[in-house]
Design a protein around this motif. Sequence first.
Motif, PDB file in Angstrom:
ATOM      1  N   UNK A   1       0.614  -0.969   0.162  1.00 39.54           N
ATOM      2  CA  UNK A   1       0.209  -0.463   0.253  1.00 39.54           C
ATOM      3  C   UNK A   1       0.725   1.352  -0.170  1.00 39.54           C
ATOM      4  N   UNK A   2       1.746   1.105   0.931  1.00 37.97           N
ATOM      5  CA  UNK A   2       3.152   2.315   0.904  1.00 37.97           C
ATOM      6  C   UNK A   2       3.808   3.478  -0.388  1.00 37.97           C
ATOM      7  N   UNK A   3       4.082   1.420  -1.376  1.00 44.22           N
ATOM      8  CA  UNK A   3       4.704   1.372  -2.457  1.00 44.22           C
ATOM      9  C   UNK A   3       3.399   2.213  -4.109  1.00 44.22           C
ATOM     10  N   UNK A   4       2.729   1.558  -3.010  1.00 46.05           N
ATOM     11  CA  UNK A   4       1.023   1.861  -4.312  1.00 46.05           C
ATOM     12  C   UNK A   4       1.328   2.983  -4.587  1.00 46.05           C
ATOM     13  N   UNK A   5       0.624   3.789  -2.883  1.00 50.90           N
ATOM     14  CA  UNK A   5       0.936   4.884  -3.072  1.00 50.90           C
ATOM     15  C   UNK A   5       1.907   6.101  -3.044  1.00 50.90           C
ATOM     16  N   UNK A   6       2.667   5.918  -3.597  1.00 48.87           N
ATOM     17  CA  UNK A   6       4.309   6.249  -4.065  1.00 48.87           C
ATOM     18  C   UNK A   6       4.060   7.280  -2.819  1.00 48.87           C
ATOM     19  N   UNK A   7       4.478   6.716  -1.169  1.00 55.34           N
ATOM     20  CA  UNK A   7       4.245   7.585  -0.236  1.00 55.34           C
ATOM     21  C   UNK A   7       5.683   7.330   0.492  1.00 55.34           C
ATOM     22  N   UNK A   8       6.777   8.576   0.131  1.00 52.19           N
ATOM     23  CA  UNK A   8       8.465   8.146   1.190  1.00 52.19           C
ATOM     24  C   UNK A   8       8.213   7.771   1.736  1.00 52.19           C
ATOM     25  N   UNK A   9       9.508   6.427   2.591  1.00 46.50           N
ATOM     26  CA  UNK A   9       9.050   6.001   3.987  1.00 46.50           C
ATOM     27  C   UNK A   9      10.642   5.888   3.836  1.00 46.50           C
ATOM     28  N   UNK A  10      10.332   5.381   4.945  1.00 51.19           N
ATOM     29  CA  UNK A  10      11.980   4.381   5.698  1.00 51.19           C
ATOM     30  C   UNK A  10      11.760   3.295   6.168  1.00 51.19           C
ATOM     31  N   UNK A  11      12.242   2.106   6.392  1.00 51.91           N
ATOM     32  CA  UNK A  11      11.733   1.202   7.023  1.00 51.91           C
ATOM     33  C   UNK A  11      12.268   0.761   8.658  1.00 51.91           C
ATOM     34  N   UNK A  12      11.732   0.812   9.700  1.00 48.76           N
ATOM     35  CA  UNK A  12      13.232   0.060  10.980  1.00 48.76           C
ATOM     36  C   UNK A  12      12.507  -1.088  11.232  1.00 48.76           C
ATOM     37  N   UNK A  13      13.547  -1.818  11.170  1.00 46.37           N
ATOM     38  CA  UNK A  13      13.470  -3.614  11.268  1.00 46.37           C
ATOM     39  C   UNK A  13      13.373  -3.637  12.928  1.00 46.37           C
ATOM     40  N   UNK A  14      12.158  -4.234  13.919  1.00 49.16           N
ATOM     41  CA  UNK A  14      12.564  -5.046  15.111  1.00 49.16           C
ATOM     42  C   UNK A  14      12.300  -5.905  15.093  1.00 49.16           C
ATOM     43  N   UNK A  15      13.767  -6.406  15.783  1.00 47.15           N
ATOM     44  CA  UNK A  15      13.706  -7.955  16.363  1.00 47.15           C
ATOM     45  C   UNK A  15      12.122  -8.754  16.821  1.00 47.15           C
ATOM     46  N   UNK A  16      11.778  -9.847  16.037  1.00 42.79           N
ATOM     47  CA  UNK A  16      10.389 -10.345  16.730  1.00 42.79           C
ATOM     48  C   UNK A  16      10.363 -10.170  18.840  1.00 42.79           C
ATOM     49  N   UNK A  17      10.877 -10.544  19.059  1.00 45.41           N
ATOM     50  CA  UNK A  17      10.696 -10.651  20.589  1.00 45.41           C
ATOM     51  C   UNK A  17      11.393  -8.608  21.571  1.00 45.41           C
ATOM     52  N   UNK A  18      11.282  -7.862  19.859  1.00 43.95           N
ATOM     53  CA  UNK A  18      11.011  -6.641  20.901  1.00 43.95           C
ATOM     54  C   UNK A  18       9.840  -5.574  20.459  1.00 43.95           C
ATOM     55  N   UNK A  19       8.817  -6.493  19.989  1.00 42.15           N
ATOM     56  CA  UNK A  19       7.944  -6.107  19.333  1.00 42.15           C
ATOM     57  C   UNK A  19       6.749  -5.526  20.409  1.00 42.15           C
ATOM     58  N   UNK A  20       6.627  -6.106  21.529  1.00 42.56           N
ATOM     59  CA  UNK A  20       5.422  -5.536  22.220  1.00 42.56           C
ATOM     60  C   UNK A  20       6.648  -4.628  22.932  1.00 42.56           C
ATOM     61  N   UNK A  21       7.523  -4.502  22.774  1.00 45.31           N
ATOM     62  CA  UNK A  21       8.337  -3.045  23.639  1.00 45.31           C
ATOM     63  C   UNK A  21       8.259  -2.182  22.798  1.00 45.31           C
ATOM     64  N   UNK A  22       8.802  -2.090  21.607  1.00 45.64           N
ATOM     65  CA  UNK A  22       8.336  -0.977  20.734  1.00 45.64           C
ATOM     66  C   UNK A  22       7.430   0.092  20.862  1.00 45.64           C
ATOM     67  N   UNK A  23       6.117  -0.756  20.360  1.00 45.49           N
ATOM     68  CA  UNK A  23       4.802  -0.505  20.938  1.00 45.49           C
ATOM     69  C   UNK A  23       3.950   0.134  21.663  1.00 45.49           C
TER      70      UNK A  23
END
Length: 276
Positions: free
Chosen positions: A34-56
Amino acid sequence: MEDSTPLVTFYDIAFGPPMAETTCAPNPWKARYALNAKAVPYKTTWVPMLDISKVRLAMGVPAARKFADGSDYHTLPMITDSSTDSIVGDSFDIAIHMQTHYADSGVKDLFPPQKLDYVFEHDLAIFAPLSGRDEGVCGDYVRFNHNVDAAFSAHVMLMAHGLPFDSVSGDDVRAEFARRAGVPTWDDLAVRGEKRGVLWGEFRETLAGLARLFMRDCRGPFLLGEEVNFGDFIVGGWLKFMKGTLTSDEWEEARTWHDGVFGRLFDALEKYAEVH
């Protein structure tokens, strides 16, 4: 919209390096399309799986799903959007956000009216909880997303054992997945031999009705022929998961199912699959 300073930070699940090549979780892929289809500039932040809860939790984003015991199931994707000063924590909501705030950019309508009457009725166990949401906004797409997720999730055991975990944290992640599934070890989740053959056949048959939706417009390869929309991204996210977790032979076979509609869809969606 010019691809300049990123407006959006896109939070995706980190698998093994190189992460841009191993990323395969279906819901982040729905949002990335969806981001690419709407041509919206973005950057990816990679979150380790066990850190997802903490980040959210640190960002104040509630879980979009619940486990059977009522506890929160924190997962990704999630975005922050500097142009609207907002945080969105669900793939479907991200697509709605893109359509609402960037209506004139890229693909004009991610949610065009169409008949999305694929229904998956089952009594199979679901490996991870499905997201629940009201059908008021884009209701046809909400139901379609739920049924597609259910169909693939009911057969996810064919794919889960092929997840490309990071070599450093992989053992801990596998142990957590086994705990969630209620089995002693990760290896108990593997499906092999005759049992795999039976489930593989059931999976193919389950997708027959879904494939028929892609055959209604002979122009193809999308649900509406040559016009891509979020319904295609819903299925495409799961095809990315299959590509990233099945053996190469199984993936090549799955691409040919039902006159090759899924292989053609996957290839056509590569236009929107760049990882930023």
